[in-house]
Design a protein around this motif. Structure first.
Motif, PDB file in Angstrom:
ATOM      1  N   ARG A 119       0.849  -1.198   0.000  1.00  0.00           N
ATOM      2  CA  ARG A 119       0.000   0.000   0.000  1.00  0.00           C
ATOM      3  C   ARG A 119       0.879   1.240   0.000  1.00  0.00           C
ATOM      4  O   ARG A 119       1.888   1.296   0.696  1.00  0.00           O
ATOM      5  CB  ARG A 119      -0.879   0.013   1.256  1.00  0.00           C
ATOM      6  CG  ARG A 119      -1.952  -1.050   1.265  1.00  0.00           C
ATOM      7  CD  ARG A 119      -2.437  -1.298   2.669  1.00  0.00           C
ATOM      8  NE  ARG A 119      -2.881  -0.070   3.291  1.00  0.00           N
ATOM      9  CZ  ARG A 119      -4.153   0.329   3.342  1.00  0.00           C
ATOM     10  NH1 ARG A 119      -5.096  -0.413   2.833  1.00  0.00           N
ATOM     11  NH2 ARG A 119      -4.479   1.459   3.919  1.00  0.00           N
ATOM     12  N   GLY A 120       0.449   2.231  -0.778  1.00  0.00           N
ATOM     13  CA  GLY A 120       1.206   3.469  -0.805  1.00  0.00           C
ATOM     14  C   GLY A 120       0.942   4.235  -2.075  1.00  0.00           C
ATOM     15  O   GLY A 120      -0.023   3.961  -2.793  1.00  0.00           O
ATOM     16  N   GLY A 121       1.807   5.190  -2.353  1.00  0.00           N
ATOM     17  CA  GLY A 121       1.595   6.004  -3.537  1.00  0.00           C
ATOM     18  C   GLY A 121       2.849   6.753  -3.950  1.00  0.00           C
ATOM     19  O   GLY A 121       3.891   6.679  -3.280  1.00  0.00           O
ATOM     20  N   VAL A 122       2.724   7.449  -5.073  1.00  0.00           N
ATOM     21  CA  VAL A 122       3.855   8.227  -5.596  1.00  0.00           C
ATOM     22  C   VAL A 122       3.362   9.588  -6.091  1.00  0.00           C
ATOM     23  O   VAL A 122       2.212   9.748  -6.484  1.00  0.00           O
ATOM     24  CB  VAL A 122       4.550   7.518  -6.789  1.00  0.00           C
ATOM     25  CG1 VAL A 122       5.231   6.244  -6.343  1.00  0.00           C
ATOM     26  CG2 VAL A 122       3.566   7.230  -7.926  1.00  0.00           C
ATOM     27  N   ILE A 123       4.305  10.553  -6.071  1.00  0.00           N
ATOM     28  CA  ILE A 123       4.124  11.788  -6.826  1.00  0.00           C
ATOM     29  C   ILE A 123       5.194  11.762  -7.909  1.00  0.00           C
ATOM     30  O   ILE A 123       6.287  11.224  -7.705  1.00  0.00           O
ATOM     31  CB  ILE A 123       4.290  13.045  -5.951  1.00  0.00           C
ATOM     32  CG1 ILE A 123       5.654  13.053  -5.227  1.00  0.00           C
ATOM     33  CG2 ILE A 123       3.157  13.146  -4.946  1.00  0.00           C
ATOM     34  CD1 ILE A 123       5.971  14.374  -4.546  1.00  0.00           C
TER      35      ILE A 123
END
Ligand code: ASP
Length: 463
Positions: free
Chosen positions: A421-425
């Motif tokens: 789980r997570g994200g990026v810019i």
């Protein structure tokens, strides 16, 4: 090799003089006191092209209405950084200054106010990458470096290595002029590990009141510290006469390692790293709770017979409830150069010595002028194993994917399928900004040469 083509001391000294005249003492985005390398950096200007972009993140998000402070801080930073980029600040400079400001703010899980590890010590990781020179620097497990991102930048610009760790990294940063502080600097005056007293009498009885009354009494988000050292969130979602449904969060970052467990009559199975609750033997592994005037008294009987007790407070009433995650920045400057950086106190209540993805080039931070600059946040082990941010760049380089498609696929196919789980810019060489995350939200914002600062937590995509 960029690491071996450093300018002389004379050039660095000249660069320092240029920057002395531009110090902005009152600005959040203070001027860079560390001399930068490269012609554009020496000139302190980069204004050949029209396009510039900056995107920032403040970690993943789960709960509504608890992110105002971080969102407001990111908005303020973007309002200062946009004009700085327009006036010619370099991408490396702006990434460094933005992350340093977030580290100093006390609002995020980075620098001052970062989350402590299981031993109660703030242990930080950071990295930065310059996509023009394909040069990078990182520090990990540092406890005394005031600004880990500045330490990473010193390693990038002044040392032949890429990653330095622990006390030796601290000594190196100090030797190169970076600020070194006592570990107590990082602990804010709010809730600390020892602030929640352990109750003397453990209250084992589940509620026997009417279901609706019980729900009103127990439902909500509770936070506190277990065993004097382990920060937890406990979300009591439903309470019926059959039992309760609870969700555990390992750490105060609401987007962090949330572990869900169906609960019987206040019996649940969770794995909190060091803590294992095992319903195979409910007599030995239980959670019980009782609402008191002071909060929610809870007791956890672990599978190994060990018992943990504490009193949890309503999450929104915790002094640090509005502090949140890892921080990151990605930028394109008006020379067409990309840079990315990431800084963190680490995931959940990590074990001492655990290092996540944030200081790992390709996992937490990556920048390549030919593709994109990317910074991540989330469960670092998955980002490392699947080399997520390099994967995005590689999809663009070898698969000719757009930044948006590459980021989407890497997060929603790669990371999600792996269970992470997570994200990026991210920002590409044209200045296109994108966000991708599989958590309910991500605290983030961006500004470009065409668009005014925009910030958000849940649904928001640049046009
Ligand atoms: N990725 C960071 C780590 O694993 C934590 C985070 O972004 O919340 O250390």
């Amino acid at each position: 090799m960029p690491k071996h083509t450093r300018p002389t001391i004379v050039l660095l000294t000249l660069a320092s003089l240029v920057f002395i005249g531009t110090a902005e003492a009152t600005s959040t985005l203070a001027a860079d006191e560390i001399p930068l390398l490269g012609k554009a950096q020496r000139d302190g200007r980069c204004a050949n092209r029209e396009a510039y972009s900056l995107a920032l993140h403040g970690g993943t998000a789960r709960f509504p209405n608890t992110y105002e402070t971080g969102v407001a801080f990111i908005k303020k930073l973007l309002a200062e950084a946009g004009p700085a980029l327009r006036e010619g600040a370099t991408s490396v400079d702006i990434v460094h200054r933005a992350i340093r400001a977030m580290e100093d703010s006390g609002v995020f899980n980075a620098g001052r106010g970062a989350r402590a590890n299981q031993a109660g010590v703030v242990e930080m990781d950071a990295s930065i990458m310059d996509g023009r020179r394909m040069n990078a620097g990182a520090v990990a497990s540092v406890k005394r470096v005031k600004n880990p991102i500045s330490g990473a930048k010193l390693v990038m610009e002044r040392s032949p290595e890429v990653l330095r760790v622990g006390p030796d990294a601290e000594d190196y940063v100090g030797y190169r002029g970076g600020a070194i502080v006592d570990p107590s600097y990082f602990r804010l005056s709010g809730l600390t590990f020892n602030d929640i007293p352990l109750p003397k009498d453990i209250l084992m009885a589940p509620p026997n009141a009417e279901t609706s009354q019980a729900a009103a009494t127990y439902s909500g988000i509770w936070g506190g510290v277990l065993n004097g050292a382990i920060p937890i969130l406990l979300i009591v979602e439903t309470v019926t006469d059959q039992g309760a449904r609870v969700v555990f969060g390992n750490g105060f970052d609401p987007g962090s390692n949330i572990l869900e467990g169906a609960a019987g009559r206040y019996e649940a199975r969770f794995d909190l790293g060091a803590l294992v609750f095992d319903v195979d033997n409910p007599a030995k592994a239980q959670m019980r709770a009782r609402r008191t005037e002071d909060g929610l008294d809870v007791v956890f009987n672990l599978a190994n017979g060990f018992r943990l007790t504490t009193t949890l407070q309503k999450f929104e009433e915790l002094p640090n409830a509005d502090r949140h995650g890892t921080v990151g920045a990605v930028a394109l400057d008006r020379c067409g150069n990309l840079a990315a950086g990431t800084s963190t106190g680490g995931f959940g209540s990590k074990k001492p010595g655990r290092v996540g993805d944030s200081p790992i080039i390709g996992a937490g931070t990556y920048a390549d002028n030919g593709t994109a600059a990317i910074s991540s946040t989330g469960h670092g082990e998955y980002f490392m194993i699947h080399v997520i941010v390099h994967d995005i760049s590689a999809r663009m380089k070898y698969g000719q994917q757009s930044l948006k498609d590459a980021a989407y696929d890497s997060i929603h196919r790669g990371l999600t399928r792996a269970g992470g789980r997570g994200g990026v810019i991210a920002v590409d060489k044209n200045g296109t900004v994108t966000f991708a995350f599989n958590t309910p939200g991500m605290v983030r914002g961006f500004v470009t040469h065409q668009e005014a600062p925009s910030v958000g937590v849940y649904k928001m995509q640049p046009r």
